[in-house]
Structures are given as C-alpha cells and as structure tokens.
Motif scaffolding. Structure first.
Motif, short mmCIF file in Angstrom:
data_model
loop_
_atom_site.label_atom_id
_atom_site.label_comp_id
_atom_site.label_asym_id
_atom_site.label_seq_id
_atom_site.Cartn_x
_atom_site.Cartn_y
_atom_site.Cartn_z
N HIS A 1 48.64 46.75 33.57
CA HIS A 1 47.21 46.77 33.81
C HIS A 1 47.03 46.75 35.33
O HIS A 1 47.50 45.82 36.00
N VAL A 2 46.39 47.78 35.86
CA VAL A 2 46.30 47.95 37.31
C VAL A 2 44.82 48.01 37.72
O VAL A 2 44.20 49.07 37.68
N PRO A 3 44.23 46.87 38.08
CA PRO A 3 42.84 46.84 38.50
C PRO A 3 42.67 47.39 39.93
O PRO A 3 43.54 47.23 40.78
N LEU A 4 41.52 48.01 40.14
CA LEU A 4 41.15 48.53 41.45
C LEU A 4 39.89 47.78 41.90
O LEU A 4 38.88 47.79 41.20
N LEU A 5 39.99 47.10 43.03
CA LEU A 5 38.83 46.46 43.66
C LEU A 5 38.35 47.44 44.72
O LEU A 5 39.08 47.77 45.66
N LEU A 6 37.13 47.92 44.58
CA LEU A 6 36.67 49.07 45.34
C LEU A 6 35.37 48.76 46.07
O LEU A 6 34.50 48.07 45.55
#
Length: 141
Positions: free
Chosen positions: A125-130
């Motif tokens: 699971h690879v979250p992106l904080l953008l």
C-alpha cells in the motif's frame, strides 16, 4: 484486490493543502520483471474514489520485481483551481515557492511517478501525500 498468495498493490492520495482525499486522480500501474533492465509493461489503471483510494488494481504477474505508479496530478490540480481557486490560492501562499507560479492554474508536478521493489506474496500500500508544490510517499499498511 487479490488472493493471499499473490502480490498486490493499492494506493491512496491525501491532498495535504486541503486536508482531504484527492478524488478522481488517474493512476497507472506498470510492472517490470528481472534485474531492473527489463522493459516496463502496462498492467492496470484506475482512478481514486471519493476517499482518494485505488483498491482495484489486478494482482501482479508472477516474477514481478518492480512496480511503477504514475499519478496524473495535473488534471486534478486544474480542476481544484477552477472549482475552488480561493483554497488553492491560500495553500499556495503558504508555500516557499516564488509568487510568479501562482499565475498558472496547472501544477508544478504534472505527474508523480513512484517506483518500488516488490517481493512475491506481499501486499504493498503506497500512499501519496500531495500538494501543488510537493509530495511524499511511504509504504503503508
């Protein structure tokens, strides 16, 4: 998703400038086998849901060693700018980037590409904080 013995990937995006999930962002998934010299192969595509999540990528093919996720951020930021210019302007004013960048409704990062190594049978699971002028990723759970 996938069964317990296959390798799988999911992701989600949090727009940190607004403090909420980034919905309707296109995400492409590519896979590569071997020692990292092989060609990339398209393996799936999705869009983030209302909660900013992509949970519907297919299980990775056997022998996959690397995954590349390509987040199509420019259309998302263009839509945010047109539907909520005040919030984006306020977020931009908090950034350290030069003021001249505020005149363009697009994004400093038109896409975000993340590449990572995988092991068989694991879930990634690879979250992106953008935000409009930066991003961060990590391996989640």
């Amino acid at each position: 998703m996938s069964d317990a013995t296959s390798t799988s990937v999911s992701t989600h995006i949090l727009d940190t400038s607004l403090g909420r999930p980034a919905a309707e962002v296109g995400v492409q998934l590519f896979v590569r086998r071997g020692d990292g010299q092989a060609e990339w192969a398209a393996h799936g595509a999705s869009k983030t849901d209302a909660d900013g999540r992509c949970k519907d990528f297919p299980a990775l093919p056997e022998g996959t060693t690397h995954v590349r996720l390509v987040f199509e951020t420019e259309p998302y930021f263009a839509k945010q700018h047109s539907t909520n210019p005040r919030s984006q302007r306020e977020a931009a004013e908090q950034q350290d980037a030069p003021r001249v960048r505020d005149s363009a409704p697009g994004s400093f990062f038109p896409e975000v590409t993340i590449v990572f190594a995988v092991d068989p049978g694991e879930h990634y699971h690879v979250p992106l904080l953008l935000n409009p002028f930066g991003y961060s990723v990590y391996r989640g759970s």
